[in-house]
Scaffold this motif. Sequence first.
Motif, PDB file in Angstrom:
ATOM      1  N   ALA A  60       0.824  -1.211   0.000  1.00  0.00           N
ATOM      2  CA  ALA A  60       0.000   0.000   0.000  1.00  0.00           C
ATOM      3  C   ALA A  60       0.857   1.259   0.000  1.00  0.00           C
ATOM      4  O   ALA A  60       0.448   2.297  -0.527  1.00  0.00           O
ATOM      5  N   ASP A  61       2.014   1.154   0.610  1.00  0.00           N
ATOM      6  CA  ASP A  61       2.899   2.323   0.676  1.00  0.00           C
ATOM      7  C   ASP A  61       3.998   2.259  -0.387  1.00  0.00           C
ATOM      8  O   ASP A  61       5.095   2.789  -0.201  1.00  0.00           O
ATOM      9  N   ALA A  62       3.700   1.618  -1.502  1.00  0.00           N
ATOM     10  CA  ALA A  62       4.702   1.428  -2.556  1.00  0.00           C
ATOM     11  C   ALA A  62       5.253   2.755  -3.064  1.00  0.00           C
ATOM     12  O   ALA A  62       6.458   2.881  -3.329  1.00  0.00           O
ATOM     13  N   VAL A  63       4.373   3.744  -3.209  1.00  0.00           N
ATOM     14  CA  VAL A  63       4.826   5.031  -3.756  1.00  0.00           C
ATOM     15  C   VAL A  63       5.861   5.673  -2.825  1.00  0.00           C
ATOM     16  O   VAL A  63       6.911   6.164  -3.257  1.00  0.00           O
ATOM     17  N   THR A  64       5.547   5.628  -1.545  1.00  0.00           N
ATOM     18  CA  THR A  64       6.470   6.221  -0.562  1.00  0.00           C
ATOM     19  C   THR A  64       7.800   5.473  -0.550  1.00  0.00           C
ATOM     20  O   THR A  64       8.881   6.077  -0.558  1.00  0.00           O
ATOM     21  N   LEU A  65       7.726   4.145  -0.528  1.00  0.00           N
ATOM     22  CA  LEU A  65       8.954   3.341  -0.484  1.00  0.00           C
ATOM     23  C   LEU A  65       9.786   3.546  -1.752  1.00  0.00           C
ATOM     24  O   LEU A  65      11.013   3.616  -1.692  1.00  0.00           O
ATOM     25  N   GLN A  66       9.101   3.626  -2.876  1.00  0.00           N
ATOM     26  CA  GLN A  66       9.821   3.837  -4.140  1.00  0.00           C
ATOM     27  C   GLN A  66      10.504   5.195  -4.148  1.00  0.00           C
ATOM     28  O   GLN A  66      11.626   5.339  -4.649  1.00  0.00           O
ATOM     29  N   ARG A  67       9.831   6.196  -3.577  1.00  0.00           N
ATOM     30  CA  ARG A  67      10.429   7.526  -3.536  1.00  0.00           C
ATOM     31  C   ARG A  67      11.667   7.556  -2.644  1.00  0.00           C
ATOM     32  O   ARG A  67      12.631   8.269  -2.918  1.00  0.00           O
ATOM     33  N   HIS A  68      11.648   6.765  -1.590  1.00  0.00           N
ATOM     34  CA  HIS A  68      12.799   6.734  -0.675  1.00  0.00           C
ATOM     35  C   HIS A  68      13.960   5.914  -1.229  1.00  0.00           C
ATOM     36  O   HIS A  68      15.095   6.064  -0.761  1.00  0.00           O
ATOM     37  N   LEU A  69      13.689   5.037  -2.173  1.00  0.00           N
ATOM     38  CA  LEU A  69      14.721   4.111  -2.652  1.00  0.00           C
ATOM     39  C   LEU A  69      15.825   4.847  -3.412  1.00  0.00           C
ATOM     40  O   LEU A  69      15.569   5.649  -4.298  1.00  0.00           O
ATOM     41  N   LYS A  70      17.047   4.575  -3.020  1.00  0.00           N
ATOM     42  CA  LYS A  70      18.218   5.099  -3.721  1.00  0.00           C
ATOM     43  C   LYS A  70      18.954   3.924  -4.332  1.00  0.00           C
ATOM     44  O   LYS A  70      19.442   3.053  -3.635  1.00  0.00           O
ATOM     45  N   THR A  71      19.034   3.907  -5.657  1.00  0.00           N
ATOM     46  CA  THR A  71      19.668   2.795  -6.341  1.00  0.00           C
ATOM     47  C   THR A  71      21.162   3.062  -6.513  1.00  0.00           C
ATOM     48  O   THR A  71      21.654   4.166  -6.273  1.00  0.00           O
ATOM     49  N   GLY A  72      21.844   2.019  -6.946  1.00  0.00           N
ATOM     50  CA  GLY A  72      23.293   2.132  -7.089  1.00  0.00           C
ATOM     51  C   GLY A  72      23.986   1.821  -5.773  1.00  0.00           C
ATOM     52  O   GLY A  72      23.342   1.519  -4.763  1.00  0.00           O
ATOM     53  N   ILE A  73      25.282   1.919  -5.776  1.00  0.00           N
ATOM     54  CA  ILE A  73      26.050   1.647  -4.563  1.00  0.00           C
ATOM     55  C   ILE A  73      25.913   2.827  -3.601  1.00  0.00           C
ATOM     56  O   ILE A  73      26.198   3.972  -3.969  1.00  0.00           O
ATOM     57  N   GLN A  74      25.450   2.556  -2.396  1.00  0.00           N
ATOM     58  CA  GLN A  74      25.286   3.568  -1.351  1.00  0.00           C
ATOM     59  C   GLN A  74      26.446   3.449  -0.360  1.00  0.00           C
ATOM     60  O   GLN A  74      26.843   2.340   0.003  1.00  0.00           O
ATOM     61  N   GLN A  75      26.946   4.554   0.094  1.00  0.00           N
ATOM     62  CA  GLN A  75      28.123   4.508   0.962  1.00  0.00           C
ATOM     63  C   GLN A  75      28.000   5.513   2.098  1.00  0.00           C
ATOM     64  O   GLN A  75      27.586   6.657   1.883  1.00  0.00           O
ATOM     65  N   ILE A  76      28.345   5.067   3.286  1.00  0.00           N
ATOM     66  CA  ILE A  76      28.435   5.943   4.456  1.00  0.00           C
ATOM     67  C   ILE A  76      29.891   5.963   4.884  1.00  0.00           C
ATOM     68  O   ILE A  76      30.503   4.913   5.082  1.00  0.00           O
TER      69      ILE A  76
END
Length: 693
Positions: A60-76
């Motif tokens: 149900a919250d697919a739109v929100t989750l998709q908006r938060h998703l950052k693709t590619g290699i993420q690094q901290i």
Amino acid sequence: MRVREKLDAVRSFLFADSARTFGIISVVFLVSLAIAPAKNHFSEWRHYQKQYVKLIRTRADAVTLQRHLKTGIQQIWIPEHGIVDRCTTCHVGLREESLSTVTTQPFRAHPPIPHSLTDFGCSTCHRGQGGATTLEEAHRSTLAWEEPILPARYIESSCGQCHLADLPGTPQLNYGRKLLAREGCVRCHNVRQPDGVVMQGTDDPPSLQHIAQKTTREWVYAWIKNPQAYSSTATMPNFGLSDDDSRDITAFLMAQSTPVALPGPEKATSSTTAADPTAGASLYGQSFCASCHAVQNAAGNMVGGDLGPELTKIGTKAKPEWLEAWLRNPGAYDPDTKMPHYRFTEQQIKTVAGFLEAKTDSDLLANVHLPDSTPQQIAHGKQLVNEYGCASCHEINGVRKPDNFAPDLSHVGSRSLAQLVFAPGVPHTLPDYIGAKVRDPRAFGASLKMPKFTLTQQQADAITTALLALSDRAQSQSPRIATHRESDYQPGGHAGQLIRDLRCFSCHAINGRGGDMAPDLSWEGSSVQAKWLADFLRNPNTLRPALIRRMPKFNLSDAEIKELTDYIMTVYQTPAFESDSMPASYPPAEVDRGRQVFYSKYACSSCHIVDPAKDKGYIGPTLTQVGSRLTPAWIYHWLKNPQELRPGTIEPNQHISNDDARALTAYLVSLKGQSPKTKTAGRRRESQQEVGR
């Protein structure tokens, strides 16, 4: 055709013509360039991100989750911790609270934690190789990286890399640190904590300088052969000594023993009568010896505290004359003992000693028959005492405490696997190595001196957790979240000597020094009323019905009680308020309003008892006579914020308003208790009123 001729033919075909050679090399070069993008396209982390998109697509919250998703290699990147963390490349749903019920990893949301993921990353707590982008390299040790992800049961060790103080959320780490100090680990191993402080033992191994006065050679022999046969709660480990080695060690220990002047009976005590077993049990109970000492009951259960040694078989161990001298004044034999000076009369000493001497085990020494020791046995015994490092724990005449007896553990949480020799069957990871070494050291070699301690699995895991926290990362980080270190506070004057003589620090903390078994006394003078304190010292009563441990009765003289009371009321005052800053009595209307908010608005009777016939609260102290015990100012400020006056108290801060706090203070101050006669009369009147209605 021979192989060589075939190869020559292929070489001639490929490179005889320059144009053909150029073309072939170009094709090989282009294929090589294509390998890297292809490998990246089919990488493991891309697979997980695609799976994540499929997972959230139908939610149900697919739109929100998709908006938060950052693709590619993420690094901290956390430079102060030396960490490059790419875990969120695959763990894409860590921050999504709505995914907390997802069971498929790596997509589940992380449980709530007190730290920001951006500031700390994942490998700060979970370890592993944060820079890796495959599951194998990130979670498990490889030839290049040898630190696997930390098993969940040791996860609290990561908190210990920064936090040196006990945390409410790390009970296993806190327990492990206490065990390191309590089980004697730090007496052989050096443990320098990140703030530079060397951990000290909190156990109290007895001095062996005068052991011949205390017990027999036969008992010492049986003890070092198997300490747990005498006391199931003994912390001394079984070294697995042979009969001859045990014989020679006892020969040396008894030979090196020197006598000390023990206090004898006073002249006026020559008329003491024989010990009465019934009276002994009664006096033992009245003196609350069980607050510190455990005794095994008929059902085999341990009953009592663990501050002092178990007394189930004390009659087999202690010589009668030593036991009486010990009860007369423990500090005369051991100046550093935690046992208080009870000021027993000679008749009481005879009574308690007789009661304890009856606690024997005839089987323990039945088969122990030792011939007179020889000089050779004594010399061999001394050699063994040095080899096993006995002086690390015990004071022994003629034996110096060894330096660097066991490996330094200050950096054990970062020890390289290449430096370790694993026992057969132990997985090649650092947590497994430490855990196995703690549980059974001699599985790594029968000749090792470190004995096997009688640890439960919970205790072994706790110690392993505390050791894993001692890492290079812990040693290098700054600023340090320091713990509170025990002070060297000493009370002054004759009253201070009285406090030391009663061993108040064994149970109470004062100004940062002392135990935690009883309330902190640093501000006791602001808390209680002088008359109540004097009465309590004369005859300690029960404040918390649910507690087994009680304040002992020390048989203090009136002069000692006055001196102690005056000192506490004068010296141990809080700077937060004046003790006489609140009225001693209040109008009836305010008392009534306080009673109402006590029972209705704040439901204080859930934890406290005011009316024993009605209230059911056994968590907090009984308040029936709180108006005679505490000062109004202490009650008021305690109600406003209990933690400010006594950090760590379980009393919650209910953010009580000033008016409610004053009304509650008025009600509590009115609770002076009733004498039995008055109480009976009061009940009779209530009964008559009930009849008249």
